[in-house]
Design a protein around this motif. Structure first.
Motif, PDB file in Angstrom:
ATOM      1  N   ASN A 176       0.783  -1.244   0.000  1.00 35.62           N
ATOM      2  CA  ASN A 176       0.000   0.000   0.000  1.00 35.62           C
ATOM      3  C   ASN A 176       0.809   1.285   0.000  1.00 35.62           C
ATOM      4  N   PHE A 177       2.155   1.225   0.030  1.00 37.91           N
ATOM      5  CA  PHE A 177       2.909   2.481   0.057  1.00 37.91           C
ATOM      6  C   PHE A 177       2.825   3.160  -1.308  1.00 37.91           C
ATOM      7  N   ILE A 178       2.446   4.423  -1.294  1.00 36.55           N
ATOM      8  CA  ILE A 178       2.329   5.227  -2.518  1.00 36.55           C
ATOM      9  C   ILE A 178       3.414   6.303  -2.482  1.00 36.55           C
ATOM     10  N   ALA A 179       4.221   6.379  -3.536  1.00 30.70           N
ATOM     11  CA  ALA A 179       5.295   7.376  -3.606  1.00 30.70           C
ATOM     12  C   ALA A 179       4.724   8.749  -3.943  1.00 30.70           C
ATOM     13  N   ASP A 180       5.599   9.779  -3.965  1.00 33.60           N
ATOM     14  CA  ASP A 180       5.167  11.158  -4.241  1.00 33.60           C
ATOM     15  C   ASP A 180       4.594  11.307  -5.645  1.00 33.60           C
ATOM     16  N   ASN A 181       5.063  10.468  -6.580  1.00 32.29           N
ATOM     17  CA  ASN A 181       4.547  10.569  -7.951  1.00 32.29           C
ATOM     18  C   ASN A 181       3.224   9.823  -8.142  1.00 32.29           C
ATOM     19  N   GLY A 182       2.653   9.299  -7.038  1.00 36.35           N
ATOM     20  CA  GLY A 182       1.342   8.645  -7.107  1.00 36.35           C
ATOM     21  C   GLY A 182       1.389   7.186  -7.492  1.00 36.35           C
ATOM     22  N   GLU A 183       2.582   6.621  -7.652  1.00 41.07           N
ATOM     23  CA  GLU A 183       2.699   5.219  -8.058  1.00 41.07           C
ATOM     24  C   GLU A 183       2.985   4.335  -6.843  1.00 41.07           C
ATOM     25  N   SER A 184       2.617   3.067  -6.992  1.00 36.97           N
ATOM     26  CA  SER A 184       2.886   2.092  -5.932  1.00 36.97           C
ATOM     27  C   SER A 184       4.337   1.649  -6.065  1.00 36.97           C
ATOM     28  N   LYS A 185       5.206   2.303  -5.290  1.00 34.40           N
ATOM     29  CA  LYS A 185       6.661   2.170  -5.470  1.00 34.40           C
ATOM     30  C   LYS A 185       7.143   0.730  -5.317  1.00 34.40           C
ATOM     31  N   ASP A 229       5.638  -1.978  -7.787  1.00 29.57           N
ATOM     32  CA  ASP A 229       6.286  -1.860  -9.106  1.00 29.57           C
ATOM     33  C   ASP A 229       7.676  -2.509  -9.081  1.00 29.57           C
ATOM     34  N   ASP A 247      10.684   6.031   3.833  1.00 27.70           N
ATOM     35  CA  ASP A 247       9.369   5.595   3.342  1.00 27.70           C
ATOM     36  C   ASP A 247       8.576   4.922   4.457  1.00 27.70           C
TER      37      ASP A 247
END
Length: 719
Positions: A19-28, A31, A50
């Motif tokens: 469930n962690f979402i990076a600043d660019n809105g992607e599931s870091k 991915d 993070d």
């Protein structure tokens, strides 16, 4: 203290990965795991920043991960096993790992006793990824002596210089055996550097039948990791007074191997762990254990020139510098701005940093591109300070002194490797400074036998070794910057230059520039120097220079960009360079006491300095102005001697300039001399353009020559 809930923390780890979402809105991390499943990535870096920023996380989890890092690396690996997605791409070809895993899964139902723990396949053998924990980005790196017993098991970040690095060797992680009696596969997890192999089959069938089945180690089926051991030593600025630098062993595994080499300045974050002594050392040590750092991430904070990638802001700064012009002078004056004067010395040191391209001929012969400079002068002219500054600016620099260095310490030493027990080579200062600068202070205080060790390095740029059954050549592509005092401490004008310099000709000829800096009393310059030093002491910064001095990082960026250019000397300059070289040889032959030793190496020095100047302009063609500046620097290196010779001869500057122009015109057998040629001749003798114009006017008034009003060309009146 409450018992840690590792089962609950594993669920938290799974939740974080999903469930962690990076600043660019992607599931870091999902991915990242998808790339792992597709076999495009092997290393998964879990950043503590993070983990702290994760909204659905437990606030105490970060502290638990940080303080018990080794256990939580295993928990994250187990969590990844559970959440790893299926591959979305067709995997290219079956490797040994896939074939063995498929065979094991097919045979599990038939040949495995699931109640036997030794026959259960350990999770490590199924994994094709590594988990690394990265420390906080803003966490300050500690000195080695600040890492104490309270940090055992925690993630720590340290900074230092790598002094030794072993070869990459395979380290067994899971040993796999096959029993000759029952045919079962037996797995043994290896958690230490050494282990006791299993000799008898421990399976239930062999024990029931009371047969001691012999086990055969299957190397192809076992799992190995890449392993490398390095020694990191604390930096000089971290060592308290009167102490010696401390060092620490760093264990590097997997994809982090081959990232460091001797001489690299690095920042390493890892887990600080104890390791018990083994064998005879354990008997002597008793309960004492050694410590090491298990590397999790490695960062170079001084990148090599060839590895340097310009950032956007650095590219803009460099373009702005080029547009503003006068780049050569600005870069030179930005070197050690706290040190007064020495403008031409700083220009020479700038060219030492830039260097010229190394030429490799078709038959394998190499012509070195690195410049070597020796600063010889009276005490108190800031030679050592300049050396220290150059080592700090260069991405790779080693500082040593003549008295504290032996021939072995400069080249290479043979010692026994602690891991394998084999005899291995350990590079000295010149090998550590490969592709960088080696600064040697107190060069004149070195023993003659130790000084001869530098001869091969300065010209061939290798260190040849034939010791303890090891015969090899090590690369030492380094620029040598030496500082020395004259033979009697201060330069004695009553003696010849050769007596004062007191270095063998074989060594002198290898230096591209031999800079003599004499400390002579002069009212005006002494006043300026005193004011400069007082300003630095009061304000802890240099006086205003008329421009903002460039930062060391910008200097490194500019030089790394310039070093990518490969200039060449055009055919129309060949005759000009050859004439200048022959004139230097003739001048030395006519001198009663020559202060330099001009050989064919001097011609190569002119070419190297000219190419370095062309690099600074980002030009692929050497211009005549570059050659003129190279010749001027060679003459300016003896400027202190010229000024004293003029005082002895009683000639003032104007008369001396006239003598220079008259003698050169007589040598060329001409009555017409162009202004450009005249300026070039007098520049070599350290005179300025203003003094030339004054001389032209004075002797034109005496009807010695006529001056063209538009071009300032000279025509001698034939008397």
């Amino acid at each position: 203290m409450p018992k840690p809930d590792f089962k609950g923390d594993r669920e938290l780890c799974k939740d974080f990965l999903r469930n962690f979402i990076a600043d660019n809105g992607e599931s870091k991390y999902m991915d990242m795991l998808q790339q792992v499943a597709n076999r495009k990535l092997r290393s998964i870096d879990i950043e503590l920043d993070d983990l702290r920023n994760f909204e659905g996380g437990d606030e105490g989890l970060v502290e638990r991960v940080r303080s018990n890092a080794r256990r939580y690396v295993g928990l994250f690996a187990e969590a990844i096993d559970d959440v790893l997605p299926e591959p979305t791409e067709t995997l290219a070809g079956d490797d040994d790992y896939d074939i063995l895993m498929r065979q094991r899964l097919d045979d599990t139902a038939d040949n495995t006793d699931t109640s036997d723990p030794l026959q259960k396949m350990p999770p490590e053998i199924k994994r094709f990824f590594e988990v690394h924990l990265k420390a906080f980005v803003k966490e300050k790196a500690q000195a080695l002596r600040e890492v104490r017993a309270c940090h055992i098991g925690q993630i720590v970040k340290i900074r230092g210089i790598i002094t030794r690095c072993t070869d990459v060797k395979p380290l067994m992680q899971v040993a796999v055996y096959t029993c000759e009696e029952c045919g079962f596969e037996i797995y043994q997890e290896v958690t230490a550097r050494s282990f006791m192999p299993l000799l008898e089959c421990p399976s239930t069938r062999c024990r029931t039948n009371n047969t001691k089945g012999q086990l055969i180690l299957q190397l192809r089926a076992s799992k190995f990791l890449k392993f490398q051991e390095a020694k990191i030593q604390e930096l000089a600025e971290h060592v308290p007074k009167g102490h010696i630098p401390r060092s620490m062993t760093v264990n590097i595994q997997g994809d982090l191997t081959r990232k460091v080499g001797p001489g690299d300045m690095v920042e390493i974050s890892g887990i600080f762990l104890p390791t018990p002594f083994t064998g005879f050392r354990a008997m002597r040590a008793g309960l004492v254990a050694d410590t090491y750092l298990e590397a999790m991430s490695i960062t170079h904070f001084k990148k090599r020139y060839e590895e340097y990638v310009l950032r956007g802001d650095e590219q803009e700064t460099i373009e702005k510098l080029i547009d503003e012009g006068d780049t050569y002078n600005r870069l030179a004056r930005s070197l050690a701005p706290e040190i007064f004067g020495h403008d031409d010395v700083k220009k020479a040191l700038l060219l030492l940093l830039v260097g010229a391209p190394t030429r490799k001929l078709s038959d394998g012969m190499k012509i070195r591109g690195d410049l070597h400079i020796c600063l010889m002068g009276d005490p108190g002219v800031a030679k050592s300070q300049l050396l220290k500054y150059m080592v700090n600016v260069a991405p790779r620099g080693v500082y040593t002194t003549g008295r504290g260095s032996s021939g072995v310490g400069l080249t290479a030493a043979v010692h026994k490797d602690s891991v394998t027990g084999e005899m291995v080579l350990e590079g000295g200062a010149l090998v550590l400074a490969d592709m960088g600068i080696c600064a040697i202070d107190e060069f004149d205080k070195m023993e003659e036998s130790d000084r001869t060790a530098i001869h091969e390095v300065m010209e061939q740029q290798t260190v040849s070794i034939a010791k303890a059954g090891i015969t090899t050549s090590l690369n030492a592509r380094t620029a040598v910057l030496a500082a020395a005092n004259p033979a009697w401490g201060r330069y004695d004008m009553r003696r010849t230059p050769a007596e004062n310099i007191n270095l063998p000709s074989a060594l002198l000829s290898r230096f591209d520039l031999m800079w003599l800096i004499l400390d002579r009393a002069d009212m005006d310059s002494d006043l300026e120097l005193a004011r400069h030093v007082l300003h630095v002491h009061q304000k802890c910064e240099p006086p205003p220079l008329g421009f903002a001095p460039l930062d060391a990082s910008i200097l490194r960026a500019y030089i790394s960009a310039a070093r990518k250019v490969t200039p060449w000397v055009p055919r129309d300059l060949t005759e000009y360079v050859a004439t200048a070289y022959s004139a230097m040889r003739q001048e030395e032959a006519q001198s009663a006491a020559p202060y330099s030793y001009t050989t064919a190496r001097t011609l190569l020095s002119i070419l190297r300095i000219s190419e370095a100047l062309a690099r600074l302009r980002f030009s692929t063609v050497v211009a005549q102005s570059d050659v003129d500046e190279a010749l001027r620097l060679m003459q300016m290196s003896k400027f202190s001697l010229y000024s004293d010779e003029r005082k002895k001869s009683g000639l003032d500057a104007i008369s001396d300039i006239y003598s220079i122009i008259r003698d050169e015109a007589a040598r060329l057998n001409t009555l017409d001399v162009s202004y450009g040629h005249a300026l070039n001749w007098i520049s070599r003798k350290a005179y300025t353009e203003a003094q030339l114009k004054e001389c032209l006017e004075e002797y034109a008034a005496l009807n010695v020559w006529q001056i063209d009003q538009s071009t300032f060309d000279i025509h001698f009146i034939d008397n």
